[in-house]
Scaffold this motif. Sequence first.
Motif, PDB file in Angstrom:
ATOM      1  N   ARG A 176       0.836  -1.199   0.000  1.00  0.00           N
ATOM      2  CA  ARG A 176       0.000   0.000   0.000  1.00  0.00           C
ATOM      3  C   ARG A 176       0.874   1.255   0.000  1.00  0.00           C
ATOM      4  O   ARG A 176       0.662   2.176  -0.799  1.00  0.00           O
ATOM      5  CB  ARG A 176      -0.920  -0.021   1.211  1.00  0.00           C
ATOM      6  CG  ARG A 176      -1.903   1.123   1.242  1.00  0.00           C
ATOM      7  CD  ARG A 176      -2.911   1.034   2.363  1.00  0.00           C
ATOM      8  NE  ARG A 176      -2.384   0.551   3.629  1.00  0.00           N
ATOM      9  CZ  ARG A 176      -1.693   1.301   4.504  1.00  0.00           C
ATOM     10  NH1 ARG A 176      -1.431   2.557   4.234  1.00  0.00           N
ATOM     11  NH2 ARG A 176      -1.261   0.782   5.632  1.00  0.00           N
ATOM     12  N   LEU A 236       2.797   1.619  -3.389  1.00  0.00           N
ATOM     13  CA  LEU A 236       1.942   2.091  -4.481  1.00  0.00           C
ATOM     14  C   LEU A 236       1.581   3.569  -4.312  1.00  0.00           C
ATOM     15  O   LEU A 236       1.379   4.270  -5.302  1.00  0.00           O
ATOM     16  CB  LEU A 236       0.684   1.234  -4.585  1.00  0.00           C
ATOM     17  CG  LEU A 236       0.917  -0.159  -5.149  1.00  0.00           C
ATOM     18  CD1 LEU A 236      -0.358  -0.993  -5.048  1.00  0.00           C
ATOM     19  CD2 LEU A 236       1.398  -0.102  -6.581  1.00  0.00           C
ATOM     20  N   GLU A 237       1.502   4.034  -3.071  1.00  0.00           N
ATOM     21  CA  GLU A 237       1.269   5.465  -2.850  1.00  0.00           C
ATOM     22  C   GLU A 237       2.458   6.284  -3.342  1.00  0.00           C
ATOM     23  O   GLU A 237       2.288   7.372  -3.883  1.00  0.00           O
ATOM     24  CB  GLU A 237       1.015   5.744  -1.370  1.00  0.00           C
ATOM     25  CG  GLU A 237      -0.348   5.301  -0.887  1.00  0.00           C
ATOM     26  CD  GLU A 237      -0.507   5.452   0.620  1.00  0.00           C
ATOM     27  OE1 GLU A 237       0.426   5.962   1.290  1.00  0.00           O
ATOM     28  OE2 GLU A 237      -1.572   5.055   1.121  1.00  0.00           O
ATOM     29  N   LYS A 238       3.666   5.756  -3.176  1.00  0.00           N
ATOM     30  CA  LYS A 238       4.877   6.461  -3.614  1.00  0.00           C
ATOM     31  C   LYS A 238       5.132   6.305  -5.110  1.00  0.00           C
ATOM     32  O   LYS A 238       5.826   7.127  -5.706  1.00  0.00           O
ATOM     33  CB  LYS A 238       6.094   5.947  -2.842  1.00  0.00           C
ATOM     34  CG  LYS A 238       6.060   6.270  -1.372  1.00  0.00           C
ATOM     35  CD  LYS A 238       7.238   5.667  -0.654  1.00  0.00           C
ATOM     36  CE  LYS A 238       7.146   5.887   0.841  1.00  0.00           C
ATOM     37  NZ  LYS A 238       8.208   5.170   1.559  1.00  0.00           N
ATOM     38  N   HIS A 239       4.604   5.248  -5.718  1.00  0.00           N
ATOM     39  CA  HIS A 239       4.813   4.960  -7.139  1.00  0.00           C
ATOM     40  C   HIS A 239       3.465   4.759  -7.844  1.00  0.00           C
ATOM     41  O   HIS A 239       3.125   3.641  -8.227  1.00  0.00           O
ATOM     42  CB  HIS A 239       5.671   3.703  -7.313  1.00  0.00           C
ATOM     43  CG  HIS A 239       6.998   3.792  -6.654  1.00  0.00           C
ATOM     44  ND1 HIS A 239       7.229   3.382  -5.361  1.00  0.00           N
ATOM     45  CD2 HIS A 239       8.176   4.266  -7.115  1.00  0.00           C
ATOM     46  CE1 HIS A 239       8.483   3.585  -5.061  1.00  0.00           C
ATOM     47  NE2 HIS A 239       9.088   4.127  -6.100  1.00  0.00           N
ATOM     48  N   PRO A 240       2.697   5.827  -8.026  1.00  0.00           N
ATOM     49  CA  PRO A 240       1.355   5.678  -8.616  1.00  0.00           C
ATOM     50  C   PRO A 240       1.376   5.174 -10.061  1.00  0.00           C
ATOM     51  O   PRO A 240       0.389   4.609 -10.533  1.00  0.00           O
ATOM     52  CB  PRO A 240       0.759   7.085  -8.529  1.00  0.00           C
ATOM     53  CG  PRO A 240       1.919   7.997  -8.358  1.00  0.00           C
ATOM     54  CD  PRO A 240       3.004   7.204  -7.697  1.00  0.00           C
ATOM     55  N   GLU A 241       2.496   5.310 -10.757  1.00  0.00           N
ATOM     56  CA  GLU A 241       2.565   4.826 -12.140  1.00  0.00           C
ATOM     57  C   GLU A 241       2.470   3.297 -12.205  1.00  0.00           C
ATOM     58  O   GLU A 241       2.081   2.731 -13.223  1.00  0.00           O
ATOM     59  CB  GLU A 241       3.847   5.308 -12.824  1.00  0.00           C
ATOM     60  CG  GLU A 241       5.127   4.673 -12.325  1.00  0.00           C
ATOM     61  CD  GLU A 241       5.684   5.247 -11.026  1.00  0.00           C
ATOM     62  OE1 GLU A 241       6.706   4.724 -10.571  1.00  0.00           O
ATOM     63  OE2 GLU A 241       5.106   6.193 -10.476  1.00  0.00           O
ATOM     64  N   GLN A 242       2.792   2.642 -11.119  1.00  0.00           N
ATOM     65  CA  GLN A 242       2.755   1.182 -11.091  1.00  0.00           C
ATOM     66  C   GLN A 242       1.335   0.629 -11.066  1.00  0.00           C
ATOM     67  O   GLN A 242       1.110  -0.526 -11.431  1.00  0.00           O
ATOM     68  CB  GLN A 242       3.547   0.652  -9.896  1.00  0.00           C
ATOM     69  CG  GLN A 242       5.027   0.859 -10.028  1.00  0.00           C
ATOM     70  CD  GLN A 242       5.593   0.185 -11.265  1.00  0.00           C
ATOM     71  OE1 GLN A 242       5.320  -0.969 -11.540  1.00  0.00           O
ATOM     72  NE2 GLN A 242       6.382   0.929 -12.013  1.00  0.00           N
ATOM     73  N   VAL A 243       0.375   1.431 -10.659  1.00  0.00           N
ATOM     74  CA  VAL A 243      -1.016   0.993 -10.656  1.00  0.00           C
ATOM     75  C   VAL A 243      -1.448   0.683 -12.085  1.00  0.00           C
ATOM     76  O   VAL A 243      -2.102  -0.341 -12.341  1.00  0.00           O
ATOM     77  CB  VAL A 243      -1.934   2.056 -10.006  1.00  0.00           C
ATOM     78  CG1 VAL A 243      -3.393   1.668 -10.127  1.00  0.00           C
ATOM     79  CG2 VAL A 243      -1.552   2.248  -8.548  1.00  0.00           C
ATOM     80  N   GLU A 244      -1.065   1.532 -13.020  1.00  0.00           N
ATOM     81  CA  GLU A 244      -1.396   1.292 -14.431  1.00  0.00           C
ATOM     82  C   GLU A 244      -0.685   0.043 -14.954  1.00  0.00           C
ATOM     83  O   GLU A 244      -1.251  -0.730 -15.716  1.00  0.00           O
ATOM     84  CB  GLU A 244      -1.034   2.519 -15.269  1.00  0.00           C
ATOM     85  CG  GLU A 244      -1.634   2.519 -16.639  1.00  0.00           C
ATOM     86  CD  GLU A 244      -3.150   2.483 -16.628  1.00  0.00           C
ATOM     87  OE1 GLU A 244      -3.727   1.792 -17.497  1.00  0.00           O
ATOM     88  OE2 GLU A 244      -3.766   3.114 -15.755  1.00  0.00           O
TER      89      GLU A 244
END
Length: 62
Positions: free
Chosen positions: A13, A16-24
């Motif tokens: 969690r 993913l907050e620090k690396h929002p590009e990984q959500v895509e």
Amino acid sequence: MAMYESEHTRFMREWLEKHPEQVEEQKKGRALWWDKPQDVSAQAKLRESAVPVKPYYYDTNH
């Protein structure tokens, strides 16, 4: 009552907050491996053509 959160869940969690590009990237990976269109008629044909399995596979007397 506090809800339990594993270290791994907390790490993911926060990461993913620090690396929002990984959500895509996650979504692309899921679409590549899991989100496939389903052919209902092909699935029905497979179900109909299935051969029943004997209760004990190695029993040669039945």
